[in-house]
Design an enzyme around this catalytic site. Structure first.
Site, PDB file in Angstrom:
ATOM      1  NE  ARG A  31      -4.198  -1.904   1.830  1.00  0.00           N
ATOM      2  CZ  ARG A  31      -5.157  -2.231   2.681  1.00  0.00           C
ATOM      3  NH1 ARG A  31      -5.155  -1.712   3.903  1.00  0.00           N
ATOM      4  NH2 ARG A  31      -6.114  -3.052   2.333  1.00  0.00           N
ATOM      5  CD  GLU A  43      -5.451  -7.605  -4.393  1.00  0.00           C
ATOM      6  OE1 GLU A  43      -6.162  -8.595  -4.151  1.00  0.00           O
ATOM      7  OE2 GLU A  43      -5.532  -6.552  -3.742  1.00  0.00           O
ATOM      8  CD  GLN A  48      -7.224 -20.286  -2.680  1.00  0.00           C
ATOM      9  OE1 GLN A  48      -7.548 -20.659  -1.560  1.00  0.00           O
ATOM     10  NE2 GLN A  48      -8.076 -20.298  -3.693  1.00  0.00           N
ATOM     11  N   GLY A  87       1.667 -22.987  -1.010  1.00  0.00           N
ATOM     12  CA  GLY A  87       0.745 -23.902  -1.652  1.00  0.00           C
ATOM     13  C   GLY A  87       0.079 -23.288  -2.874  1.00  0.00           C
ATOM     14  CE1 TYR A  88      -5.815 -24.091  -3.046  1.00  0.00           C
ATOM     15  CE2 TYR A  88      -4.570 -23.250  -1.158  1.00  0.00           C
ATOM     16  CZ  TYR A  88      -5.691 -23.897  -1.683  1.00  0.00           C
ATOM     17  OH  TYR A  88      -6.669 -24.344  -0.845  1.00  0.00           O
ATOM     18  CE1 TYR A 126     -10.801  -8.466  -4.719  1.00  0.00           C
ATOM     19  CE2 TYR A 126      -8.957  -9.945  -5.197  1.00  0.00           C
ATOM     20  CZ  TYR A 126      -9.537  -8.940  -4.429  1.00  0.00           C
ATOM     21  OH  TYR A 126      -8.840  -8.396  -3.387  1.00  0.00           O
ATOM     22  CG  ASP A 144     -12.977 -10.293  -2.234  1.00  0.00           C
ATOM     23  OD1 ASP A 144     -13.882  -9.531  -1.803  1.00  0.00           O
ATOM     24  OD2 ASP A 144     -11.866 -10.401  -1.684  1.00  0.00           O
ATOM     25  CB  CYS A 198     -17.834  -7.525   7.947  1.00  0.00           C
ATOM     26  SG  CYS A 198     -19.477  -8.133   7.491  1.00  0.00           S
ATOM     27  CB  CYS A 205     -21.777  -6.198  14.693  1.00  0.00           C
ATOM     28  SG  CYS A 205     -21.990  -7.605  13.566  1.00  0.00           S
ATOM     29  CB  CYS A 208     -19.228  -2.600  11.853  1.00  0.00           C
ATOM     30  SG  CYS A 208     -19.512  -2.369  10.086  1.00  0.00           S
TER      31      CYS A 208
END
Length: 350
Positions: A31, A43, A48, A87-88, A126, A144, A198, A205, A208
């Site tokens: 960022r 991203e 995952q 992984g993935y 996304y 997403d 959330c 909550c 929030c």
């Protein structure tokens, strides 16, 4: 309860969310820049992998491959090695292929438009929306799981998110909330809100910034959203391997670029019949992949000095590595765990 998406007051929710984000945005290294390469890498890692697990991986990855040219020029094995632990691995392979696309099709310049970003290997709607909004201020929601959860709870909307039309439905609903300026901040605000407050379970909550606007919170029905009626089927898969070793060396081969565990290294899945006399023991490992339950049987084959280990490997197109060399290879997690346990065994029982 379906909402009237023509309601012009939705945008005030987006402004309130931006105000909250200005003071509460998570401090994350990607960022600090609007370089699309860095946003892209972050991203893909976070698809995952949770932020706390992915942070160091991100830093190590961009240190070794600081730009798209460096990534495109790298060898596949090295890219997989720097992805090790997340992984993935198909994500890493797609990153590598997409980097080559950027170099070859876009003259090394990362595309700026959503539609062009979508053309890159491994990038879906996304991720393309996240990059184009954060880096190039394109007004498009990065929908997403966080968006589904936040938006469906905000409006107590029971639209089934397992439907193929859910992405379009929630994109349109999110667009009604998105202010004209700072689309990237809006998307990241929803990401942070969904991750930190959330949450799927035990949402906070009370903290929030949108609880006064949240119909689900006001009606005590937060736990009912989002609605997902269709469950993805899981399949059972059986794999058998032979861990063929001699002293501190063992055989391995690289998987093809199809099915699961693309381009990772594995043990042989078949050996000559005469090797059956050298089988010491059998290990069964259970492992879960997305939508797959794996049962993996590993036969340990301890070859004696009489067997020409190197010639055997050449005849069958296997690689021979010792245990230290194996650390430079990327294995499926259950096989990596097996190797680690083997290394830790007392010398006298190896």
């Amino acid at each position: 309860m379906k909402r009237n998406k023509q309601n012009p007051d939705f945008v005030h929710i987006g402004r309130k969310l931006l105000k909250w984000y200005d003071s509460n945005a998570r401090a994350l290294p990607w960022r600090n820049t609007k370089q699309p390469y860095n946003i892209w890498i972050s991203e893909i890692i976070l698809q995952q992998t949770q932020v706390k697990q992915g942070l160091n991986h991100y830093l190590n990855f961009v240190e070794r491959f600081p730009d798209v040219q460096a990534l495109a020029a790298a060898e596949t094995d090295e890219v997989l090695l720097y992805w090790k632990g997340m992984g993935y691995y198909s994500r890493a392979l797609n990153l590598h292929k997409a980097a080559k696309q950027v170099v070859e099709d876009f003259n090394g310049n990362f595309p700026e438009k959503y539609e062009d970003i979508l053309k890159l290997k491994g990038i879906g709607k996304y991720t393309a929306a996240a990059i184009s909004s954060i880096c190039f201020d394109e007004k498009i929601p990065a929908v997403d799981g966080n968006f589904y959860r936040v938006v469906s709870r905000l409006f107590a909307d029971d639209f089934d998110i397992s439907q193929s039309s859910a992405f379009k439905y929630f994109s349109e609903l999110s667009m009604m909330m998105m202010p004209e300026n700072k689309p990237g901040d809006f998307n990241q605000a929803v990401m942070d809100l969904g991750s930190e407050i959330c949450r799927p379970k035990k949402p906070d909550c009370g903290s929030c910034p949108l609880n006064e606007n949240c119909i689900a919170f006001q009606s005590g029905t937060v736990h009912k959203f989002p609605v997902k009626l269709k469950r993805t089927k899981t399949t059972d898969l059986f794999l058998k391997y032979y861990f063929v070793h001699h002293k501190n060396q063992f055989l391995l081969k690289q998987r093809a670029d199809d099915f699961i565990w693309k381009k990772l290294y594995e043990f042989p899945d078949e050996v000559p019949v005469e090797f059956e006399q050298f089988v010491e023991n059998s290990t069964v490992v259970k492992h879960k992949l997305t939508h797959k339950n794996l049962t993996i049987q590993i036969e340990t084959v301890n070859l004696t000095d009489e067997v020409d280990f190197i010639s055997l490997a050449k005849r069958n197109h296997f690689n021979v590595v010792d245990f230290s060399e194996s650390k430079k290879k990327s294995f499926p997690k259950p096989l990596e765990n097996f190797i680690d346990k083997w290394i830790q065994r007392p010398t006298e029982i190896k």
